[in-house]
Design a protein around this motif. Sequence first.
Motif, PDB file in Angstrom:
ATOM      1  N   ARG A  54       0.826  -1.221   0.000  1.00  0.00           N
ATOM      2  CA  ARG A  54       0.000   0.000   0.000  1.00  0.00           C
ATOM      3  C   ARG A  54       0.854   1.262   0.000  1.00  0.00           C
ATOM      4  NH1 ARG A  54      -2.855  -2.818   4.024  1.00  0.00           N
ATOM      5  NH2 ARG A  54      -1.940  -1.464   5.625  1.00  0.00           N
ATOM      6  N   SER A  55       2.070   1.171   0.513  1.00  0.00           N
ATOM      7  CA  SER A  55       2.935   2.341   0.624  1.00  0.00           C
ATOM      8  C   SER A  55       3.435   2.796  -0.752  1.00  0.00           C
ATOM      9  CB  SER A  55       4.133   2.020   1.513  1.00  0.00           C
ATOM     10  OG  SER A  55       5.056   3.093   1.533  1.00  0.00           O
ATOM     11  N   THR A  56       3.645   4.092  -0.879  1.00  0.00           N
ATOM     12  CA  THR A  56       4.205   4.651  -2.119  1.00  0.00           C
ATOM     13  C   THR A  56       5.656   5.109  -1.921  1.00  0.00           C
ATOM     14  OG1 THR A  56       3.320   6.843  -1.560  1.00  0.00           O
ATOM     15  CG2 THR A  56       1.948   5.415  -2.949  1.00  0.00           C
ATOM     16  N   ALA A  57       6.232   4.796  -0.755  1.00  0.00           N
ATOM     17  CA  ALA A  57       7.629   5.176  -0.496  1.00  0.00           C
ATOM     18  C   ALA A  57       8.549   4.426  -1.443  1.00  0.00           C
ATOM     19  CB  ALA A  57       7.999   4.865   0.951  1.00  0.00           C
ATOM     20  N   GLY A  58       9.574   5.104  -1.929  1.00  0.00           N
ATOM     21  CA  GLY A  58      10.540   4.457  -2.799  1.00  0.00           C
ATOM     22  C   GLY A  58       9.929   4.004  -4.110  1.00  0.00           C
ATOM     23  N   VAL A  59      10.508   2.943  -4.678  1.00  0.00           N
ATOM     24  CA  VAL A  59      10.053   2.476  -5.998  1.00  0.00           C
ATOM     25  C   VAL A  59       9.570   1.025  -5.999  1.00  0.00           C
ATOM     26  CG1 VAL A  59      11.576   4.067  -7.233  1.00  0.00           C
ATOM     27  CG2 VAL A  59      12.376   1.757  -6.691  1.00  0.00           C
ATOM     28  N   GLY A  60       9.726   0.314  -4.881  1.00  0.00           N
ATOM     29  CA  GLY A  60       9.306  -1.079  -4.884  1.00  0.00           C
ATOM     30  C   GLY A  60       9.426  -1.722  -3.520  1.00  0.00           C
ATOM     31  N   VAL A  61       9.204  -3.037  -3.471  1.00  0.00           N
ATOM     32  CA  VAL A  61       9.206  -3.764  -2.207  1.00  0.00           C
ATOM     33  C   VAL A  61      10.381  -4.726  -2.138  1.00  0.00           C
ATOM     34  CG1 VAL A  61       6.696  -3.602  -2.100  1.00  0.00           C
ATOM     35  CG2 VAL A  61       7.745  -5.677  -3.016  1.00  0.00           C
ATOM     36  N   GLY A  62      10.697  -5.131  -0.912  1.00  0.00           N
ATOM     37  CA  GLY A  62      11.772  -6.078  -0.708  1.00  0.00           C
ATOM     38  C   GLY A  62      11.453  -6.993   0.459  1.00  0.00           C
ATOM     39  N   PHE A  63      12.057  -8.170   0.460  1.00  0.00           N
ATOM     40  CA  PHE A  63      11.837  -9.161   1.508  1.00  0.00           C
ATOM     41  C   PHE A  63      13.145  -9.361   2.275  1.00  0.00           C
ATOM     42  CE2 PHE A  63      11.739 -13.522   3.133  1.00  0.00           C
ATOM     43  CZ  PHE A  63      10.501 -13.552   3.751  1.00  0.00           C
ATOM     44  N   VAL A  64      13.059  -9.353   3.614  1.00  0.00           N
ATOM     45  CA  VAL A  64      14.239  -9.530   4.459  1.00  0.00           C
ATOM     46  C   VAL A  64      14.399 -11.002   4.812  1.00  0.00           C
ATOM     47  CG1 VAL A  64      15.410  -8.864   6.579  1.00  0.00           C
ATOM     48  CG2 VAL A  64      13.898  -7.229   5.437  1.00  0.00           C
ATOM     49  N   LEU A  65      15.561 -11.540   4.518  1.00  0.00           N
ATOM     50  CA  LEU A  65      15.852 -12.934   4.837  1.00  0.00           C
ATOM     51  C   LEU A  65      16.298 -13.050   6.289  1.00  0.00           C
ATOM     52  CD1 LEU A  65      17.738 -13.646   1.535  1.00  0.00           C
ATOM     53  CD2 LEU A  65      15.640 -14.816   2.243  1.00  0.00           C
ATOM     54  N   SER A  66      15.703 -14.023   6.996  1.00  0.00           N
ATOM     55  CA  SER A  66      16.015 -14.235   8.408  1.00  0.00           C
ATOM     56  C   SER A  66      16.332 -15.707   8.633  1.00  0.00           C
ATOM     57  CB  SER A  66      14.818 -13.826   9.271  1.00  0.00           C
ATOM     58  OG  SER A  66      14.978 -14.246  10.606  1.00  0.00           O
ATOM     59  N   TRP A  67      17.350 -15.999   9.400  1.00  0.00           N
ATOM     60  CA  TRP A  67      17.789 -17.375   9.612  1.00  0.00           C
ATOM     61  C   TRP A  67      16.688 -18.251  10.201  1.00  0.00           C
ATOM     62  CZ3 TRP A  67      17.492 -19.335  14.508  1.00  0.00           C
ATOM     63  CH2 TRP A  67      17.348 -18.397  15.549  1.00  0.00           C
ATOM     64  N   ALA A  68      15.711 -17.670  10.887  1.00  0.00           N
ATOM     65  CA  ALA A  68      14.713 -18.456  11.622  1.00  0.00           C
ATOM     66  C   ALA A  68      13.744 -19.222  10.725  1.00  0.00           C
ATOM     67  CB  ALA A  68      13.928 -17.535  12.555  1.00  0.00           C
ATOM     68  N   ASP A  69      13.542 -18.785   9.483  1.00  0.00           N
ATOM     69  CA  ASP A  69      12.491 -19.406   8.669  1.00  0.00           C
ATOM     70  C   ASP A  69      13.002 -20.266   7.503  1.00  0.00           C
ATOM     71  OD1 ASP A  69      13.334 -17.473   6.868  1.00  0.00           O
ATOM     72  OD2 ASP A  69      11.681 -16.118   7.340  1.00  0.00           O
ATOM     73  N   ARG A  70      14.308 -20.395   7.330  1.00  0.00           N
ATOM     74  CA  ARG A  70      14.923 -21.223   6.289  1.00  0.00           C
ATOM     75  C   ARG A  70      14.642 -20.736   4.867  1.00  0.00           C
ATOM     76  NH1 ARG A  70      14.048 -26.127   5.055  1.00  0.00           N
ATOM     77  NH2 ARG A  70      16.183 -26.596   4.486  1.00  0.00           N
ATOM     78  N   LEU A  71      14.072 -19.558   4.711  1.00  0.00           N
ATOM     79  CA  LEU A  71      13.882 -19.034   3.361  1.00  0.00           C
ATOM     80  C   LEU A  71      15.229 -18.602   2.801  1.00  0.00           C
ATOM     81  CD1 LEU A  71      10.589 -16.981   3.624  1.00  0.00           C
ATOM     82  CD2 LEU A  71      11.047 -18.845   2.051  1.00  0.00           C
ATOM     83  N   VAL A  72      15.460 -18.897   1.545  1.00  0.00           N
ATOM     84  CA  VAL A  72      16.737 -18.601   0.920  1.00  0.00           C
ATOM     85  C   VAL A  72      16.493 -18.019  -0.467  1.00  0.00           C
ATOM     86  CG1 VAL A  72      16.962 -20.914  -0.080  1.00  0.00           C
ATOM     87  CG2 VAL A  72      19.016 -19.581   0.397  1.00  0.00           C
ATOM     88  N   CYS A  73      17.418 -17.181  -0.907  1.00  0.00           N
ATOM     89  CA  CYS A  73      17.341 -16.615  -2.254  1.00  0.00           C
ATOM     90  C   CYS A  73      18.673 -16.814  -2.957  1.00  0.00           C
ATOM     91  CB  CYS A  73      17.002 -15.128  -2.203  1.00  0.00           C
ATOM     92  SG  CYS A  73      16.798 -14.388  -3.847  1.00  0.00           S
TER      93      CYS A  73
END
Length: 200
Positions: A89-108
């Motif tokens: 919903r925010s219009t700040a900046g130009v786009g969105v990003g996802f923060v990777l955290s060791w707790a959830d095993r998500l990897v990029c």
Amino acid sequence: MKTKRCEHCREHLLARHAHNARFCSGRCRMAAHRAGRSDTDPVPSAMTRRKQWVRHTDRKVPLSVAGPKIRPASSTDPETWSTYSKVRRSTAGVGVGFVLSWADRLVCIDLDHALLDGELRPWARKIVAGLPETYIEVSPSGSGLHIWGFGSVERGRRIRRGDSSIEVYNRGRYMTVTRQPFEGAPSKLADLTRVINDLL
């Protein structure tokens, strides 16, 4: 030689970017992606349900919309992260990003300069061909790929491939999210452990 133009605003592209760029700026790139998206959100629910989202500038500086004022976000401070719906919903900046955290095993897995004129380069095609069905999207530059899934690495790694590189992260880092799936990639995440082991 014919001058290339930005696909969004139609301005001439600078000579140093014209050989592989489609847009003149990050703002135009993200505006074009937003305009062309479908009503169905391609980002997997395993990502959207987590409160690990930020906005970012056209220079990829992460921004927090967690408080009353826009401020820099930190990839290690959850207090600066927000929900997916709030950053969308925010219009700040130009786009969105996802923060990777060791707790959830998500990897990029970030394949830098994997695409040349919209086509996968041979080294990148070999990697993509060996992937299980998982969410892959085109990076903001239009020349890279972000491969999302589950896995772990002891620390972020970067492997050079000539003028390209492969980066693998699962903590202490945020990644831009364009919502532009690569070649109909599914909206789900697979276990990338084998792929990561092969790469590293």
